[in-house]
Scaffold this active site. Structure first.
Site, PDB file in Angstrom:
ATOM      1  CD  GLU A 134      -2.659  -1.279   3.319  1.00  0.00           C
ATOM      2  OE1 GLU A 134      -2.229  -0.804   3.563  1.00  0.00           O
ATOM      3  OE2 GLU A 134      -3.440  -1.622   3.009  1.00  0.00           O
ATOM      4  N   PRO A 135       1.664   1.346  -1.198  1.00  0.00           N
ATOM      5  CG  PRO A 135       3.293   1.685  -2.899  1.00  0.00           C
ATOM      6  CD  PRO A 135       2.151   0.248  -2.298  1.00  0.00           C
ATOM      7  NE  ARG A 180       5.477  10.045   3.581  1.00  0.00           N
ATOM      8  CZ  ARG A 180       5.445  10.938   4.086  1.00  0.00           C
ATOM      9  NH1 ARG A 180       5.283  11.941   3.840  1.00  0.00           N
ATOM     10  NH2 ARG A 180       4.591  10.430   5.815  1.00  0.00           N
ATOM     11  NE  ARG A 230       4.522  15.802   4.646  1.00  0.00           N
ATOM     12  CZ  ARG A 230       5.736  15.574   4.676  1.00  0.00           C
ATOM     13  NH1 ARG A 230       6.765  16.155   4.659  1.00  0.00           N
ATOM     14  NH2 ARG A 230       6.800  14.723   5.590  1.00  0.00           N
ATOM     15  CB  CYS A 275      -3.467  35.624  12.002  1.00  0.00           C
ATOM     16  SG  CYS A 275      -4.091  37.114  10.786  1.00  0.00           S
ATOM     17  CE1 TYR A 333      -0.258  10.188   3.565  1.00  0.00           C
ATOM     18  CE2 TYR A 333       1.756  10.304   2.707  1.00  0.00           C
ATOM     19  CZ  TYR A 333       0.586   9.881   3.073  1.00  0.00           C
ATOM     20  OH  TYR A 333      -0.144   8.626   2.716  1.00  0.00           O
TER      21      TYR A 333
HETATM   22  N1  PLP Z   1      -1.648   1.465   4.155  1.00  0.00           N
HETATM   23  C1  PLP Z   1      -2.009   2.371   5.650  1.00  0.00           C
HETATM   24  C2  PLP Z   1      -3.247   1.569   6.754  1.00  0.00           C
HETATM   25  C3  PLP Z   1      -1.618   3.719   5.503  1.00  0.00           C
HETATM   26  O1  PLP Z   1      -2.001   4.313   7.390  1.00  0.00           O
HETATM   27  C4  PLP Z   1      -0.562   4.357   5.249  1.00  0.00           C
HETATM   28  C5  PLP Z   1      -0.624   5.862   6.076  1.00  0.00           C
HETATM   29  O2  PLP Z   1       0.308   5.733   6.984  1.00  0.00           O
HETATM   30  C6  PLP Z   1      -0.603   4.074   4.009  1.00  0.00           C
HETATM   31  C7  PLP Z   1      -0.851   2.938   3.641  1.00  0.00           C
HETATM   32  C8  PLP Z   1       0.478   4.826   3.384  1.00  0.00           C
HETATM   33  O3  PLP Z   1       1.729   5.245   3.574  1.00  0.00           O
HETATM   34  P1  PLP Z   1       2.788   6.283   2.889  1.00  0.00           P
HETATM   35  O4  PLP Z   1       2.063   7.052   1.818  1.00  0.00           O
HETATM   36  O5  PLP Z   1       3.894   5.848   3.751  1.00  0.00           O
HETATM   37  O6  PLP Z   1       3.539   5.034   1.724  1.00  0.00           O
END
Ligand code: PLP
Length: 421
Positions: free
Chosen positions: A275-276, A278, A314, A346, A375
């Site tokens: 689940e990438p 970032r 961020r 502000c 993000y």
């Molecule tokens: N999967 C889950 C359950 C998450 O909570 C997150 C982010 O925190 C991600 C995947 C994606 O993480 P990243 O964007 O660091 O790859």
């Protein structure tokens, strides 16, 4: 590597000068590169190629429809954390069978909508959630496919707000309880156990915590199979970090990450899901902003931009660093000047960087925050009645606004007057 480079003294996004987009769209705005998104997605594909796998893009990192459609066309599935994200992924053309539903607080209504619409699996994080999902599935006459998220108690060595794999975090089921919960799940008529899920945190710049966590998942999988469960999928989460500071060490590459996966869980014959977020979207986006004023204080000079903490939270939320570059390339040998880079909100927290060495800048100049694709826009708000920052995408020599800036009129009309006023 990304596709935001200087050409003829001007920052370009692929083949389009960033200043040209700024003139057409106005500032601030997010700008995404199709070529970079594609490149990053393919790196994961190549890294996992030897194993049966599905890359479920974590759309929480950057969820614009056009971004999703670009990745879907390459074969991506999606990782969603709300039914809103689920519906958006579907609207972008991602089939339910390619969507995993994560998150600790799914409501019954969210479960119902996803089950009715079609879902690859729910990543279940607690026993009460399992019981609720069972009830919802039975009421619909269905069986809900489930991976159970375990908490491996591994230190991800990342920022405390985005570490998720320690036992003190709210995520997943402790490994010590995992076999009991799998047994419980297997006894429920509305649940079909399909796998194990883990996600230990975000912006990991070291592979050791992944190795440790995935090793524990492999051991658990063997135990669960011995207990009679049909564990056919392993969802290994996201979390691989990106280089925010070009001057710093480069985080591990997807190829090295793929090697860790093969080494730890590759012999189990499971379908691997990752689940990438970032790493796919982060360096595929920049935030473009204009200098409103240069203010000389008693002790320091402030660069006051038209972007603020509501557009990119961020730095104020995590103390995060973003490289900031001028859109017009400084002449070789230009001496840097230290600025505090701030927005117009502000709050003193509306500070992007302190004493950042930059080439001398003047009102009207354009700057770009690098690595802002993940993000960034998704966390933006309209604080201070500042319009939600628009999003633009480039593809070669074309660009398109993929989320327009709302007008003040639209923003005001979203509120309504209470009848007694
Ligand atoms: N999967 C889950 C359950 C998450 O909570 C997150 C982010 O925190 C991600 C995947 C994606 O993480 P990243 O964007 O660091 O790859």
């Amino acid at each position: 590597m990304d596709h935001f480079l200087y050409r003829d003294g001007e920052l370009h996004a692929e083949d389009v000068p960033v200043a040209e987009i700024a003139a057409a769209v106005g500032t601030p705005f997010y700008l995404y590169s199709t070529a970079t998104l594609t490149r990053h997605y393919r790196l994961f594909e190549e890294a996992l190629a030897p194993l049966p796998h599905l890359i479920c893009y974590a759309m929480k990192s950057c969820g614009n429809l056009s971004v999703l459609r670009t990745l879907a066309a390459l074969g991506a599935g999606a990782d969603v954390v709300s039914v809103g994200e689920y519906l958006k992924a579907r609207a972008a053309g991602i089939a339910g069978e390619r969507i995993v539903f994560s998150g600790v607080g799914k409501t019954r209504e969210e479960m119902r909508l996803a089950l009715e619409g079609g879902i690859r699996q729910f990543n279940v994080e607690s026993e009460p959630e399992l019981a609720a999902l069972n009830e919802v599935a039975l009421a619909l006459g269905r069986r809900a496919p489930v991976a159970i998220r375990v908490n491996p108690d591994v230190d991800a060595r990342t920022h405390e707000k985005i570490a998720t794999g320690r036992k003190e975090n709210k995520f997943g089921i402790p490994l010590s309880r995992a076999r009991a919960v799998f047994a419980e799940a297997a006894a429920l008529d509305g649940i079909e156990v399909v796998g194990v899920d883990v996600h230990i945190g975000s912006q990991l710049v070291d592979l050791a915590p992944f190795e440790e966590a995935y090793g524990k998942v492999a051991d658990l999988t063997r135990q669960l199979r011995a207990d009679g469960h049909d564990i056919r999928r392993l969802d290994l989460g996201g979390g691989l970090g990106i280089p925010y500071e070009r001057s710093n060490a480069v985080p591990p590459l997807p190829t090295d990450y793929g090697a860790v996966i093969r080494r730890t869980v590759g012999d189990l014959g499971c379908e691997i899901e990752i689940e990438p977020g970032r790493l796919i979207s982060g360096n595929a986006g920049i935030l473009v902003s204009r200098v409103i004023y240069v203010k000389s204080g008693e002790e320091r000079d402030f660069l006051i931009l038209d972007a603020a903490m509501n557009d990119l939270v961020r730095p104020s939320m995590y103390g995060a660093h973003h490289d900031i570059v001028p859109v017009r390339e400084p002449a070789p040998g230009t001496e840097a000047h230290p600025y505090d880079v701030v927005g117009p909100v502000c709050e003193t927290g509306d500070t992007f960087a302190r004493q950042r060495p930059l080439p001398p800048l003047a009102a009207g100049d354009l700057v770009a925050f690098r690595s802002a694709g993940a993000y960034g826009a998704v966390m933006a708000s309209e604080y201070n009645m500042r319009p939600l920052v628009p999003e633009v995408m480039v593809n070669g020599d074309q660009f398109a606004v993929i989320r327009a800036r709302p007008s003040y009129d639209e923003m005001i009309k979203r509120d309504s007057m209470a009848p007694w006023l």
